[in-house]
Design an enzyme around this catalytic site. Structure first.
Site, PDB file in Angstrom:
ATOM      1  N   ASP A 402       0.816  -1.225   0.000  1.00 17.56           N
ATOM      2  CA  ASP A 402       0.000   0.000   0.000  1.00 17.56           C
ATOM      3  C   ASP A 402       0.846   1.270   0.000  1.00 17.56           C
ATOM      4  O   ASP A 402       0.460   2.277  -0.597  1.00 17.56           O
ATOM      5  CB  ASP A 402      -0.903   0.029   1.246  1.00 17.56           C
ATOM      6  CG  ASP A 402      -1.953  -1.055   1.202  1.00 17.56           C
ATOM      7  OD1 ASP A 402      -2.145  -1.653   0.121  1.00 17.56           O
ATOM      8  OD2 ASP A 402      -2.570  -1.315   2.247  1.00 17.56           O
TER       9      ASP A 402
HETATM   10  P1  NAP Z   1       0.890  -3.958   3.174  1.00 19.61           P
HETATM   11  O1  NAP Z   1       0.235  -2.990   2.272  1.00 19.61           O
HETATM   12  O2  NAP Z   1       0.065  -4.625   4.194  1.00 19.61           O
HETATM   13  O3  NAP Z   1       1.587  -5.055   2.246  1.00 19.61           O
HETATM   14  C1  NAP Z   1       2.429  -6.012   2.760  1.00 19.61           C
HETATM   15  C2  NAP Z   1       2.826  -6.941   1.630  1.00 19.61           C
HETATM   16  O4  NAP Z   1       3.859  -7.763   2.144  1.00 19.61           O
HETATM   17  C3  NAP Z   1       1.718  -7.864   1.158  1.00 19.61           C
HETATM   18  O5  NAP Z   1       1.210  -7.465  -0.090  1.00 19.61           O
HETATM   19  C4  NAP Z   1       2.361  -9.262   1.132  1.00 19.61           C
HETATM   20  O6  NAP Z   1       2.282  -9.781  -0.216  1.00 19.61           O
HETATM   21  C5  NAP Z   1       3.815  -9.002   1.503  1.00 19.61           C
HETATM   22  N1  NAP Z   1       4.332  -9.983   2.451  1.00 19.61           N
HETATM   23  C6  NAP Z   1       3.741 -10.506   3.538  1.00 19.61           C
HETATM   24  N2  NAP Z   1       4.536 -11.383   4.139  1.00 19.61           N
HETATM   25  C7  NAP Z   1       5.686 -11.416   3.433  1.00 19.61           C
HETATM   26  C8  NAP Z   1       6.900 -12.127   3.554  1.00 19.61           C
HETATM   27  N3  NAP Z   1       7.116 -13.013   4.542  1.00 19.61           N
HETATM   28  N4  NAP Z   1       7.871 -11.902   2.646  1.00 19.61           N
HETATM   29  C9  NAP Z   1       7.673 -11.047   1.624  1.00 19.61           C
HETATM   30  N5  NAP Z   1       6.544 -10.336   1.468  1.00 19.61           N
HETATM   31  C10 NAP Z   1       5.556 -10.525   2.354  1.00 19.61           C
HETATM   32  O7  NAP Z   1       2.105  -3.297   3.941  1.00 19.61           O
HETATM   33  P2  NAP Z   1       2.704  -1.824   3.853  1.00 19.61           P
HETATM   34  O8  NAP Z   1       3.031  -1.468   2.438  1.00 19.61           O
HETATM   35  O9  NAP Z   1       3.766  -1.768   4.890  1.00 19.61           O
HETATM   36  O10 NAP Z   1       1.520  -0.868   4.265  1.00 19.61           O
HETATM   37  C11 NAP Z   1       1.016  -0.862   5.578  1.00 19.61           C
HETATM   38  C12 NAP Z   1      -0.497  -0.815   5.553  1.00 19.61           C
HETATM   39  O11 NAP Z   1      -0.979  -1.011   6.882  1.00 19.61           O
HETATM   40  C13 NAP Z   1      -1.014   0.532   5.069  1.00 19.61           C
HETATM   41  O12 NAP Z   1      -2.174   0.361   4.292  1.00 19.61           O
HETATM   42  C14 NAP Z   1      -1.355   1.246   6.370  1.00 19.61           C
HETATM   43  O13 NAP Z   1      -2.349   2.240   6.219  1.00 19.61           O
HETATM   44  C15 NAP Z   1      -1.836   0.081   7.208  1.00 19.61           C
HETATM   45  N6  NAP Z   1      -1.772   0.422   8.657  1.00 19.61           N
HETATM   46  C16 NAP Z   1      -0.588   0.727   9.216  1.00 19.61           C
HETATM   47  C17 NAP Z   1      -0.555   1.133  10.534  1.00 19.61           C
HETATM   48  C18 NAP Z   1       0.724   1.555  11.180  1.00 19.61           C
HETATM   49  O14 NAP Z   1       0.657   2.170  12.249  1.00 19.61           O
HETATM   50  N7  NAP Z   1       1.867   1.243  10.614  1.00 19.61           N
HETATM   51  C19 NAP Z   1      -1.713   1.182  11.291  1.00 19.61           C
HETATM   52  C20 NAP Z   1      -2.905   0.820  10.675  1.00 19.61           C
HETATM   53  C21 NAP Z   1      -2.917   0.432   9.351  1.00 19.61           C
HETATM   54  P3  NAP Z   1       2.402 -11.368  -0.450  1.00 19.61           P
HETATM   55  O15 NAP Z   1       1.300 -11.972   0.331  1.00 19.61           O
HETATM   56  O16 NAP Z   1       2.247 -11.516  -1.925  1.00 19.61           O
HETATM   57  O17 NAP Z   1       3.746 -11.772   0.036  1.00 19.61           O
END
Ligand code: NAP
Length: 479
Positions: A402
């Site tokens: 994301d």
């Molecule tokens: P993300 O959008 O959740 O994407 C994570 C990606 O990692 C997934 O598409 C997954 O694809 C891949 N993945 C998972 N396990 C893996 C592994 N072992 N090895 C390699 N790849 C792996 O993560 P992000 O880009 O960090 O974004 C964070 C999201 O969380 C945002 O939408 C944000 O708004 C939300 N959020 C964050 C917080 C905060 O405080 N940080 C709080 C609330 C919400 P595969 O399954 O294809 O591997």
């Protein structure tokens, strides 16, 4: 008792009271210093230590209280709490930290609520219940009880004991607002008529119910925002307890927690470009409405580890963008190894850390710090990082999705629209390491993966980075 001993006892009492107040003062100063230190990654560890010493002082100060009749139950509580808390805190995975925090909040809130109930009964029995005290106690149980069930719900969603998807029904927001209205009316009645027990217990009951009904429509991914909001409520409940039982350190610590939790929730909502109301009432994380026909889906192109390693070995500037997958795979150490190799070959490596990367604030900062990555190499400002990305040879997205989704800038119908994101596609080439075609937390597809300059490296982040490291080492050794 002879007058001399009576006077000595009174003096003892007042000396103990002075020591208690002095420890409370020192504890409050340490809490504030701790919060200040927590604002920077390099002083965050010290901040935790300062806060922990502060808490220890507050506990010691409280134990000196001359009105404690017996230490037996306090000791039992201490032993049971430490026996349960210590192993949990030591064993917990970093990725499970949000639900662990929710779980421990629930217990803090149970304590605040029970103190409120007992105090209300006691003051009622002795006839000391004033309008002000009834107000403080009502406030305490309102926020305390709401935090108890809300935190357990958040824990259940994050631990996947119940569905992480929002559970909604028609008229839900109206229903919740009506419940809040009745709870506040009962609370107002309690202040007006402090001995109205029905009003007090209605507040407790409705707050317990509200904790469940308000968290039901919130998606699992929004839970960190909710947890930090519940953290704020728990702080307010603690501050109200402080007013009710005349404890200064509870008032100060509760106010700090109340304000801190609220500010954090707002910062997180802002970083996701969502209004606070949208997080609480928006049912984000529900299956997205069927997208309009966009023509045949393009297939992402992949690259072999050998080819990627060759490019990395000769790159002069590389930006690593770590996401949630890096935390899941615990790939930070091998990521550092890769960066060391690139740097040994004369390249520069920087890390772009998104404010909401991972699943809790500072998630990736903590993980990279654990691997000993220099703070100076971290870029935490999205605009600064995007400027560096423009001149980079290679951007590597490690388990991120994301935070690098171009739809956040281009696609108005996307739930991510408006969220500030990194632009890895402005680098000469983008490598994306992920296991497969899994979506990110928002549940939407990511067009970055099918851009002409993007190459996918499929696999677990730790394994894929490990292979890159091996290949670069083999290259340098001339195999
Ligand atoms: P993300 O959008 O959740 O994407 C994570 C990606 O990692 C997934 O598409 C997954 O694809 C891949 N993945 C998972 N396990 C893996 C592994 N072992 N090895 C390699 N790849 C792996 O993560 P992000 O880009 O960090 O974004 C964070 C999201 O969380 C945002 O939408 C944000 O708004 C939300 N959020 C964050 C917080 C905060 O405080 N940080 C709080 C609330 C919400 P595969 O399954 O294809 O591997």
């Amino acid at each position: 008792m002879p007058l001399f001993f009576q006077e000595a006892a009174v003096m003892n009492d007042s000396i103990a009271g002075m020591i208690t107040q002095a420890t409370y003062f020192a504890a409050s100063v340490l809490f504030i210093l701790g919060l200040k230190s927590l604002t920077r990654p390099d002083s965050a560890r010290r901040g935790m230590q300062q806060a922990a010493v502060g808490m220890l002082l507050a506990v010691i100060g409280t134990l000196l209280n001359q009105h404690i009749l017996t230490y037996q139950w306090i000791l039992i509580g201490l032993v049971v709490g430490a026996a349960a808390g210590w192993p949990m805190a030591m064993k917990i995975e970093m990725t499970a930290m949000p639900q662990f925090i929710a779980f421990s909040h629930a217990f803090g809130a149970i304590a605040a609520t029970l103190v409120g109930v007992v105090e209300y009964r006691e003051l009622g029995r002795t006839g000391e219940l004033t309008h002000g005290l009834a107000g403080a106690l009502g406030f305490e149980v309102l926020f305390g009880a709401l935090t108890v069930t809300g935190s357990f719900m958040a824990f259940g969603k994050l631990q996947e004991l119940i569905t992480g998807r929002p559970i909604t029904f028609k008229g839900q927001n109206f229903f919740n607002v009506a419940l809040i209205g009745v709870a506040f009316l009962s609370f107002a009645w309690l202040i007006y008529q402090p001995d109205a027990q029905w009003a007090f217990y209605t507040v407790v009951g409705l707050a317990l119910f509200l904790g469940i009904s308000m968290v039901l429509p919130i998606g699992g991914g929004d839970m960190p925002v909710v947890i930090s909001l519940l953290n704020s409520y728990a702080g307010l409940a603690a501050a109200a307890t402080g007013f009710a039982i005349g404890n200064n350190v509870l008032i100060i610590a509760g106010a700090l927690e109340g304000a801190g939790g609220f500010i954090l929730s707002v910062i997180m909502s802002k970083a996701m470009n969502r209004s606070f109301g949208n997080v609480i009432f928006g049912a984000f994380g529900a299956p997205p409405a069927a997208a309009g026909a966009k023509g045949p889906a393009k297939e992402p192109k992949s690259i072999s580890a050998e080819d990627a390693a060759t490019q990395l070995a000769y790159a002069s500037s590389v930006v690593v963008i770590p996401g949630y997958g890096m935390a899941v795979a615990q790939a930070q150490h091998v990521c550092r190894e890769l960066a060391d190799l690139i740097e040994a070959n004369g390249g520069a490596v920087k890390y772009a850390i998104h404010p909401v990367a991972g699943r809790m604030p500072g998630h990736l900062n903590v993980i990279l710090a654990e691997a000993g990555i220099d703070y100076g190499a971290l870029m935490t400002d999205v605009d600064d990082a995007n400027r560096v990305l423009k001149d980079a040879d290679i951007a590597i997205v490690v388990g991120g999705n994301d935070i690098v989704n171009p739809d956040a800038e281009n696609e108005k119908s996307s739930p991510l629209y408006g969220m500030p994101i990194f632009r890895p596609w402005t680098a000469k080439v983008t490598y994306v390491i992920k296991r497969g075609k899994g979506v990110g937390f928002s549940g939407v597809e990511n067009p970055l993966f099918t851009l002409d300059t993007t190459r996918m490296i499929y696999g677990d982040a730790k394994g894929a980075l490990g292979t890159l490291v091996k290949e670069i080492k083999a290259l340098s050794e001339g195999h």
